[in-house]
Design a protein around this motif. Structure first.
Motif, PDB file in Angstrom:
ATOM      1  N   UNK A 323       0.828  -1.202   0.000  1.00  0.00           N
ATOM      2  CA  UNK A 323       0.000   0.000   0.000  1.00  0.00           C
ATOM      3  C   UNK A 323       0.867   1.260   0.000  1.00  0.00           C
ATOM      4  N   UNK A 324       1.940   1.238   0.778  1.00  0.00           N
ATOM      5  CA  UNK A 324       2.832   2.400   0.825  1.00  0.00           C
ATOM      6  C   UNK A 324       3.548   2.583  -0.513  1.00  0.00           C
ATOM      7  N   UNK A 325       3.934   1.463  -1.112  1.00  0.00           N
ATOM      8  CA  UNK A 325       4.595   1.550  -2.435  1.00  0.00           C
ATOM      9  C   UNK A 325       3.627   2.120  -3.466  1.00  0.00           C
ATOM     10  N   UNK A 329       4.043   5.509  -5.817  1.00  0.00           N
ATOM     11  CA  UNK A 329       3.985   5.457  -7.284  1.00  0.00           C
ATOM     12  C   UNK A 329       2.863   6.334  -7.814  1.00  0.00           C
ATOM     13  N   UNK A 330       1.724   6.338  -7.115  1.00  0.00           N
ATOM     14  CA  UNK A 330       0.606   7.178  -7.565  1.00  0.00           C
ATOM     15  C   UNK A 330       1.004   8.646  -7.560  1.00  0.00           C
ATOM     16  N   UNK A 331       1.716   9.053  -6.515  1.00  0.00           N
ATOM     17  CA  UNK A 331       2.189  10.444  -6.457  1.00  0.00           C
ATOM     18  C   UNK A 331       3.190  10.722  -7.573  1.00  0.00           C
ATOM     19  N   UNK A 332       4.053   9.760  -7.835  1.00  0.00           N
ATOM     20  CA  UNK A 332       5.054   9.936  -8.892  1.00  0.00           C
ATOM     21  C   UNK A 332       4.382  10.061 -10.254  1.00  0.00           C
ATOM     22  N   UNK A 333       3.324   9.301 -10.455  1.00  0.00           N
ATOM     23  CA  UNK A 333       2.610   9.315 -11.734  1.00  0.00           C
ATOM     24  C   UNK A 333       1.588  10.439 -11.813  1.00  0.00           C
ATOM     25  N   UNK A 358       0.164  -7.447 -11.699  1.00  0.00           N
ATOM     26  CA  UNK A 358       1.056  -6.378 -11.274  1.00  0.00           C
ATOM     27  C   UNK A 358       0.279  -5.142 -10.865  1.00  0.00           C
ATOM     28  N   UNK A 359       0.755  -4.499  -9.833  1.00  0.00           N
ATOM     29  CA  UNK A 359       0.242  -3.195  -9.428  1.00  0.00           C
ATOM     30  C   UNK A 359       1.170  -2.145 -10.020  1.00  0.00           C
ATOM     31  N   UNK A 360       0.611  -1.203 -10.798  1.00  0.00           N
ATOM     32  CA  UNK A 360       1.421  -0.172 -11.436  1.00  0.00           C
ATOM     33  C   UNK A 360       1.420   1.134 -10.655  1.00  0.00           C
ATOM     34  N   UNK A 361       0.752   1.175  -9.520  1.00  0.00           N
ATOM     35  CA  UNK A 361       0.555   2.430  -8.805  1.00  0.00           C
ATOM     36  C   UNK A 361      -0.754   3.044  -9.220  1.00  0.00           C
ATOM     37  N   UNK A 362      -0.909   3.276 -10.522  1.00  0.00           N
ATOM     38  CA  UNK A 362      -2.189   3.674 -11.111  1.00  0.00           C
ATOM     39  C   UNK A 362      -2.524   2.638 -12.170  1.00  0.00           C
ATOM     40  N   UNK A 363      -3.485   1.795 -11.874  1.00  0.00           N
ATOM     41  CA  UNK A 363      -3.831   0.732 -12.792  1.00  0.00           C
ATOM     42  C   UNK A 363      -3.071  -0.550 -12.517  1.00  0.00           C
ATOM     43  N   UNK A 364      -3.405  -1.563 -13.286  1.00  0.00           N
ATOM     44  CA  UNK A 364      -2.783  -2.874 -13.127  1.00  0.00           C
ATOM     45  C   UNK A 364      -2.339  -3.404 -14.481  1.00  0.00           C
ATOM     46  N   UNK A 365      -1.544  -4.448 -14.442  1.00  0.00           N
ATOM     47  CA  UNK A 365      -1.089  -5.129 -15.660  1.00  0.00           C
ATOM     48  C   UNK A 365      -0.913  -6.595 -15.338  1.00  0.00           C
ATOM     49  N   UNK A 366      -0.847  -7.403 -16.375  1.00  0.00           N
ATOM     50  CA  UNK A 366      -0.628  -8.835 -16.186  1.00  0.00           C
ATOM     51  C   UNK A 366       0.493  -9.302 -17.102  1.00  0.00           C
TER      52      UNK A 366
END
Length: 830
Positions: A323-325, A329-333, A358-366
């Motif tokens: 959650x912290x990560x 990442x959300x702030x960075x993006x 995968x968690x991208x910070x904003x959104x996900x990927x597989x």
């Protein structure tokens, strides 16, 4: 009812019928004949042995003439769909009346009651919607078709148009899909199975629902007996036969994905997409399927090896607080999802049997688990070497699955997948990629091509689309230009020493060798064998970049080339297939041509469709002098016998080649040449990061070419004999002078006629010019600045030489190059 009223009603009814007819018929097509029907047909790509490797289509259909459709299949279809076909005039009035009653009861059209003629209208002309208006049009068109065509012609249309499930249209594609047969090879049971499908192809599919198809098949066989097409005995025998289906056909050969895509791309430069997808073309390619599969195995083995050497799959970090990560990442993006095509950090949030989420910070990927197969431990890893690896200091013990929740990864988001907010498709950026090209220099046919680790999961074709710096694999073009100038020969003594060269403006450049050492005076041959950077730069500085560019262009390099000295070290980017084709000109005695993927294109009727991969290329001024290419190949043989590619010295044929490694090992190359094959291997990261410590062309790329060559090129034609414009002279490799008649030793060397040395070494007992500065007694161990001692055997065995019958091997009297003794042969200086 009075007579007048009856007549009036009759007239009104007739007018209504005529009016209705004209209303529905006014905008209907006039079906004039078979020439009006041009259905989409599937185009297929074939390997050289006739194996289909891919299909391109809007609908999978292949038209077959009526005479190829067996009578047993015709009888089965008639029994299942329209037993009175040859007796009615296109309409089954009793069936239509029955269907009308059922439709009125249901309040909508329920179907059924259609003859084969009506089904032809529905499949070929009208939409499949169920409305009274469409049904009226169907009746009108059925009568028109019956008037315009014979019954056999209508039946032919039907059998080639009808849908059989699983994306297959027409009896030919149905026979191929279900039974792996041509339609004219079907028997009674198979014909009944296909005929039974037409009613409801997906519901009655023998692949999806074998029990339902079995019952329907039994019904069709009974109908065939009732209609007199089968005797009761034959029907009983057919009912007792079980239907056995072969495996479904391969729609595209998995190993050929990159090759197929390149062929498709080239086809579309000449053939309109509509024709390609609908034209039923037969595309005969230059792909050699066994070689393609062998190349795929060689690339896979090399990638697994570098993964293990560098520990790519285990050099990962983990986070304890996802959650912290995610918040960071959300702030960075700035709250925006990362864009496709970029390499971004991601954190594993879930691992299933089929994918890594995968968690991208904003959104996900597989990441599909199938794309990570190269990281799966092999049986030998699991059983034979695990304990050994555990005991080794730098051991990498693979595991499966390779990642767990919390693992941090660098991933590349694919542009061909879903977009945010849906889960995006990603691939690992931490794994290197590879490319391989095998090309016949005599025909320029590309017989094998690999564009990456997996076309399904990394479809970008690095063999034809990725431009990378070739490094030292560009040096042969520098040496070729030097030979062509007639100012340099293989025996020319060059000085490998520190030197500063001017670049553009006020910039200066002090190049170094891969080893960081300088070898002093050495012949041109050894400079290429050991891939000495300073010598290549001195050559281009003397010749001028334009001369080197002209030589490379004549060979086939088409990419933009730097107009400065860095060109000598391969600073200008090329594609692997481009490099392979340029080397093919060297292998083909200077004859230039462009690479060929497609041999010919045939229409459905067997006639050849005009096609050229290179319609605008007449190659003006391309090509090299045959005698120059002979001497250049001779020089490149030393790369194998005493240079950076000695891993191939024991190969049974006279293979020549060149290794290449760019700065920080961002690209690793090897190009191997035989009279019958040019092979190019490349490894690197898509984002251009370094491959890792001690990764070179010799370490990483040579194994691909070696595995492929051992499998497919251990036997083959010899190089051409010594041309009359090339002479062989015995020289002293220390001085480059001709060995005197009274002298002994030395080595055979090849020269373009007129460039051979005329000055001889001093007679025995006299002091020659070379001896004023150099001790003529070779040192016990070669070191920096030492010279080659004179060998007593020819450097290279070639047709026409005195040693042509000897087994090719590295001359035992040739001293090894001066390199760091801790490096293996594959790691020798670039």
């Amino acid at each position: 009812m009075s007579l007048g009223l009856a007549v009036s009603l009759s007239l009104l009814s007739g007018a209504a019928l005529v009016g209705g007819y004209w209303f529905f018929a006014s905008d209907l097509p006039d079906f004039g004949g078979l020439s009006d029907w041009h259905p989409p047909q599937v185009s297929r790509l074939y390997a050289t042995d006739g194996t289909p490797i891919a299909e391109l289509f809007e609908e999978r259909r292949t038209l077959v003439p009526r005479e190829r459709i067996p009578e047993v299949l015709v009888q089965a279809v008639l029994s299942a769909e329209d037993g009175d076909f040859y007796r009615h005039e296109g309409l089954d009035y009793f069936g239509m009346l029955n269907a009308l009653v059922n439709s009125l009861k249901a309040g909508h059209l329920t179907g059924s009651g259609s003859t084969i003629t009506q089904q032809v209208v529905k499949n070929l002309v009208l939409s499949p919607e169920r409305t009274f208006e469409r049904k009226a049009k169907e009746i009108i068109l059925s009568r028109r078709i019956e008037a315009a065509l014979t019954k056999d012609e209508i039946l032919w249309l039907y059998l080639n148009a009808v849908y059989f499930g699983h994306g297959r249209y027409g009896v030919q594609e149905a026979a191929r899909f279900y039974f792996a047969k041509e339609v004219d090879g079907l028997g009674v049971v198979e014909a009944a199975a296909l005929a039974g499908l037409i009613q409801s192809p997906e519901r009655l599919s023998p692949r999806k629902h074998p029990e339902r198809n079995h019952e329907r098949r039994r019904f069709v066989i009974r109908e065939m007996v009732d209609n007199g097409f089968l005797s009761p005995e034959a029907g009983e025998a057919a009912q007792a036969v079980s239907l056995k289906l072969p495996p479904p056909p391969i729609e595209q050969v998995a190993d050929a994905g990159y090759y197929v895509e390149e062929v498709r791309r080239r086809l579309l430069t000449v053939i309109p997409e509509e024709e390609l997808l609908r034209g039923g073309l037969r595309v005969e390619t230059a792909l050699d399927l066994p070689r393609q599969r062998g190349a795929n195995d060689a690339v896979e083995a090399a990638l697994r090896a570098i993964d293990t050497r560098q520990g790519y799959a285990v050099k990962v970090k983990k986070v304890d607080d996802l959650a912290a990560w995610r918040k960071r990442r959300t702030e960075k993006l700035e709250g925006r999802p990362p864009l496709p095509g970029l390499t971004v950090p991601a954190c594993v949030s879930k691992v299933t049997e089929t994918e890594v989420v995968l968690d991208l910070g904003v959104g996900t990927a597989t990441i599909p688990m199938a794309s990570l197969e190269r990281l799966r431990p092999t049986p030998v890893d699991d059983l034979e070497t695990r304990e050994k690896k555990k005991s080794e200091k730098a051991a990498v013990v693979p595991k499966w699955p390779p990642f767990e929740v919390g693992t941090l990864l660098d991933v590349m988001l694919r542009a061909d997948g879903p977009r945010h907010p849906a889960p995006m498709l990603a691939g690992l950026a931490l794994l290197p990629q590879a490319a391989f090209v095998a090309l016949d220099p005599r025909t320029r046919e590309v017989v094998a091509l690999i564009g990456g680790s997996s076309f399904a999961h990394a479809p970008f074709n690095r063999a034809t689309q990725a431009r990378r710096q070739p490094g030292s694999t560009f040096k042969p073009f520098v040496y070729g230009a030097a030979l062509a100038s007639r100012r340099y020969t293989p025996a020319t003594i060059m000085i490998d020493a520190p030197e500063t060269f001017p670049l553009t403006g006020s910039k200066w450049w002090r190049p170094e060798n891969y080893s960081g050492k300088f070898l002093g005076p050495l012949p041109l041959r050894r400079a290429l064998a050991q891939s000495i950077n300073t010598v290549a730069i001195k050559l281009i500085a003397d010749l001028g970049p334009k001369a080197v560019e002209d030589f490379a262009r004549a060979a086939g390099i088409e990419a933009p080339l730097a107009d400065n000295l860095t060109l000598a070290l391969g600073s200008s980017e090329v594609t692997p297939v481009e490099l392979a084709n340029a080397y093919a000109t060297v292998a083909a005695n200077g004859k230039y041509a462009r690479p060929i993927f497609i041999r010919r294109v045939l229409r459905p009727d067997g006639s050849e469709r005009p096609f050229s991969e290179h319609p605008d290329d007449d190659a003006p001024g391309r090509g090299l002098e045959p005698d120059v290419t002979f001497v250049l190949r001779h020089l490149m043989r030393s790369v194998v016998t005493e240079g950076t590619a000695t891993a191939l010295a024991t190969f049974p044929r006279l293979l020549v080649g060149k290794t290449g490694t760019t700065n920080d090992a961002r690209d690793a190359w090897f190009v191997g040449l035989l009279p019958s094959q040019v092979m190019v291997a490349w490894l690197g990261f898509d984002d251009n990061r370094p491959l890792g410590r001690k990764e070179t062309g010799g370490q990483a790329a040579i194994p691909i070419v070696k595995d492929y060559a051992v499998a497919f090129e251990s036997e083959g034609p010899d190089w051409p004999a010594l041309p009359t414009s090339v002479v062989v002279v015995r020289i002293d490799p220390v001085t480059g002078l001709r060995v005197s008649a009274e002298g002994s030793g030395g080595r055979e060397e090849v020269f373009l006629a007129g460039t051979e040395p005329t000055q001889e070494t001093a007679p025995v007992g006299e002091l020659g010019a070379a001896n004023l500065f150099f001790d003529d007694t070779p040192p016990a161990e070669a070191g920096p600045g030492s010279l080659d001692p004179a060998p007593t055997t020819p450097l290279l065995v070639f047709p026409g030489s005195a040693a042509a019958s000897e087994t090719p091997r590295a001359p035992p009297s040739v001293a090894p190059p001066s390199v760091d003794p801790s490096l293996d042969d594959e790691d020798r200086p670039e």
